[in-house]
Design a protein around this motif. Structure first.
Motif, short mmCIF file in Angstrom:
data_model
loop_
_atom_site.label_atom_id
_atom_site.label_comp_id
_atom_site.label_asym_id
_atom_site.label_seq_id
_atom_site.Cartn_x
_atom_site.Cartn_y
_atom_site.Cartn_z
N ASP A 40 0.83 -1.20 0.00
CA ASP A 40 0.00 0.00 0.00
C ASP A 40 0.87 1.26 0.00
O ASP A 40 2.05 1.22 0.36
N SER A 41 0.28 2.36 -0.43
CA SER A 41 1.00 3.63 -0.42
C SER A 41 0.01 4.76 -0.18
O SER A 41 -1.14 4.69 -0.64
N PRO A 42 0.42 5.80 0.55
CA PRO A 42 -0.48 6.93 0.80
C PRO A 42 -0.90 7.59 -0.52
O PRO A 42 -0.05 7.88 -1.35
N HIS A 72 -19.76 -10.01 -13.71
CA HIS A 72 -20.27 -8.70 -13.28
C HIS A 72 -20.38 -7.74 -14.46
O HIS A 72 -20.62 -6.55 -14.27
N GLN A 73 -20.15 -8.24 -15.66
CA GLN A 73 -20.23 -7.44 -16.89
C GLN A 73 -19.26 -6.25 -16.87
O GLN A 73 -19.54 -5.19 -17.42
N ILE A 74 -18.13 -6.44 -16.21
CA ILE A 74 -17.09 -5.42 -16.15
C ILE A 74 -16.25 -5.52 -17.43
O ILE A 74 -15.79 -6.61 -17.80
N GLU A 75 -16.04 -4.40 -18.09
CA GLU A 75 -15.39 -4.40 -19.41
C GLU A 75 -13.93 -3.95 -19.38
O GLU A 75 -13.20 -4.14 -20.36
N GLY A 76 -13.51 -3.30 -18.32
CA GLY A 76 -12.13 -2.81 -18.22
C GLY A 76 -11.75 -2.66 -16.76
O GLY A 76 -12.62 -2.59 -15.88
N LEU A 77 -10.46 -2.59 -16.49
CA LEU A 77 -9.99 -2.58 -15.10
C LEU A 77 -8.88 -1.56 -14.89
O LEU A 77 -7.94 -1.48 -15.70
N VAL A 78 -9.00 -0.77 -13.82
CA VAL A 78 -7.93 0.12 -13.39
C VAL A 78 -7.16 -0.57 -12.27
O VAL A 78 -7.76 -0.96 -11.26
N VAL A 79 -5.86 -0.74 -12.45
CA VAL A 79 -5.01 -1.42 -11.47
C VAL A 79 -4.06 -0.40 -10.85
O VAL A 79 -3.24 0.20 -11.56
N ILE A 80 -4.17 -0.20 -9.55
CA ILE A 80 -3.33 0.76 -8.83
C ILE A 80 -2.29 -0.01 -8.04
O ILE A 80 -2.63 -0.79 -7.14
N GLY A 88 1.16 3.23 -7.99
CA GLY A 88 1.01 3.45 -6.55
C GLY A 88 2.06 2.67 -5.78
O GLY A 88 1.91 1.47 -5.55
N THR A 89 3.15 3.32 -5.40
CA THR A 89 4.22 2.70 -4.62
C THR A 89 5.10 3.79 -4.04
O THR A 89 5.40 4.78 -4.72
N ILE A 90 5.54 3.62 -2.81
CA ILE A 90 6.37 4.65 -2.19
C ILE A 90 7.79 4.66 -2.75
O ILE A 90 8.53 5.63 -2.57
N THR A 146 5.71 8.48 -8.37
CA THR A 146 4.65 7.52 -8.10
C THR A 146 3.84 7.99 -6.91
O THR A 146 4.33 8.72 -6.05
N ILE A 147 2.59 7.54 -6.86
CA ILE A 147 1.70 7.94 -5.76
C ILE A 147 2.21 7.34 -4.45
O ILE A 147 2.40 6.13 -4.35
N GLY A 148 2.43 8.20 -3.48
CA GLY A 148 2.91 7.75 -2.17
C GLY A 148 4.35 8.11 -1.89
O GLY A 148 4.78 8.16 -0.72
N PHE A 149 5.13 8.36 -2.93
CA PHE A 149 6.55 8.68 -2.73
C PHE A 149 6.73 9.95 -1.93
O PHE A 149 7.51 10.00 -0.97
N ASP A 150 6.01 11.00 -2.28
CA ASP A 150 6.19 12.28 -1.60
C ASP A 150 5.82 12.18 -0.13
O ASP A 150 6.50 12.73 0.74
N THR A 151 4.75 11.46 0.17
CA THR A 151 4.33 11.30 1.56
C THR A 151 5.37 10.52 2.36
O THR A 151 5.75 10.91 3.47
N ALA A 152 5.83 9.40 1.79
CA ALA A 152 6.85 8.60 2.46
C ALA A 152 8.13 9.41 2.69
O ALA A 152 8.77 9.33 3.75
N LEU A 153 8.48 10.19 1.69
CA LEU A 153 9.66 11.04 1.78
C LEU A 153 9.56 12.00 2.96
O LEU A 153 10.50 12.15 3.76
N ASN A 154 8.42 12.64 3.11
CA ASN A 154 8.23 13.58 4.21
C ASN A 154 8.20 12.89 5.56
O ASN A 154 8.64 13.45 6.57
N THR A 155 7.69 11.66 5.59
CA THR A 155 7.72 10.87 6.83
C THR A 155 9.16 10.60 7.25
O THR A 155 9.52 10.72 8.42
N VAL A 156 10.00 10.23 6.29
CA VAL A 156 11.41 9.95 6.58
C VAL A 156 12.14 11.21 7.01
O VAL A 156 12.93 11.19 7.96
#
Length: 319
Positions: free
Chosen positions: A12-14, A92-100, A124-126, A136-146
């Motif tokens: 997971d990533s913020p 479920h008649q789903i035609e496409g998928l978003v993978v984060i 989505g990965t720190i 990538t989504i989460g990198f900036d948040t992880a960076l500030n945590t560190v």
């Protein structure tokens, strides 16, 4: 497309929640139904799929983690496992998928696309280790945590006149260590992309002592070695007393920064736009502040290149 799915996979990533929110609300705005797959590819195989409404993603933009949960799934690496997933999507008649997610999540998305089921990847990965995007989504948040941890550890390092070694995440990529080390004023930064010389580091530490420096901060990416292992090397080479802090999973948690929330919103919405145009097999990203898309195959065939100019700058400023 009239109906799409969204899942989060891998570590997971913020900002994942912000991306899920963007996918759901952009899709509904454009007249597309959205279904959430709970538990990543494992949930897809077991049919843990529910329709998402506007209210389903209310008040989540500020939350870390992912409301869809996440997991790693060995079964999905098999053709049989992927076929189970596709059958559940069709049911479920789903035609496409978003993978984060990150690299492994993208590989699953590419396999589904090649099996005739269009997917779009959202990074989505720190670790900031996905090609085709500057961040990538989460990198900036992880960076500030560190950075926050470095600032606090420096206070006690100064008080006790010790050398502190801080181990951060980054198995194959040194972005967190490099950016946090530069922003936190670390004396030495160890990253997987560059070999280190313990004698050179020892000379640097001793030189600091000779000019009156009484404490030091060393940042070690986990892909180089463990902080404890490196501390032993430092003590053996310098006779300095060291302390080790392993930040661990604290780097993945917390409320996402404004940057990560905006990035997730932009990339999640663009993923929906691509699926609406039936452009599967793509991965969205950010380049020069512009949202872009590259083929999943191209992204997976490349390695995200660390900015070695930043590494050289960190060496020059930490003399």
């Amino acid at each position: 497309m009239k109906r799409i799915g969204v899942l989060t996979s891998g570590g997971d990533s913020p900002g994942m929640n912000a991306a899920v929110r963007a996918v759901v609300r952009k899709a509904i705005h454009d007249g597309i139904e959205v279904y959430g797959i709970y538990g990543g590819y494992t949930g897809l195989i077991h049919g843990n799929i529910e329709k998402l409404e506007l209210g389903s993603v209310g008040d989540i933009i500020h939350r870390g983690g992912t409301i869809l949960y996440s997991a790693r799934c060995e079964e999905f690496k098999t053709e049989e496992g992927r076929q189970k997933g596709i059958e559940n999507l069709k049911a479920h008649q789903i035609e496409g998928l978003v993978v984060i997610g990150g690299d492994g999540s993208y590989r699953g998305a590419l396999a589904l696309t090649e099996a005739g089921f269009p997917c779009v990847g959202v990074p989505g990965t720190i670790d900031n280790d996905i090609a085709g995007t500057q961040y990538t989504i989460g990198f900036d948040t992880a960076l500030n945590t560190v950075i926050d941890a470095i600032d606090k550890i420096r206070d006690t390092a100064s008080s006790h006149e010790r050398t502190f070694i801080i181990e951060v995440m980054g198995r194959d990529a040194g972005d967190i260590a490099l950016w946090a080390g530069l922003a936190g004023g670390a004396e030495t930064i160890l990253i997987p992309e560059v070999n280190y010389d313990i004698d050179e580091i020892a000379t640097k530490l001793k030189s600091g002592l000779d000019r009156g420096k009484r404490h030091s901060i060393i940042i070690v990416a986990e892909g180089v070695c463990s902080g404890i292992e490196f501390a032993k090397q430092v003590e053996s080479a310098t006779s300095l007393e060291t302390r080790v802090s392993v930040l661990g999973h604290i780097q993945r948690g917390g409320s996402p920064t404004a940057f990560d929330r905006v990035l997730a919103s932009r990339l999640g919405a663009h993923a929906v736009e691509l699926l609406a145009k039936e452009k599967g097999g793509q991965a969205v990203g950010l380049n020069n502040n512009q949202v872009v898309a590259n083929s999943l195959r191209d992204v997976l065939s490349q390695h995200n290149r660390l900015d070695l100019d930043l590494y050289e700058l960190s060496r020059e400023l930490s003399i």
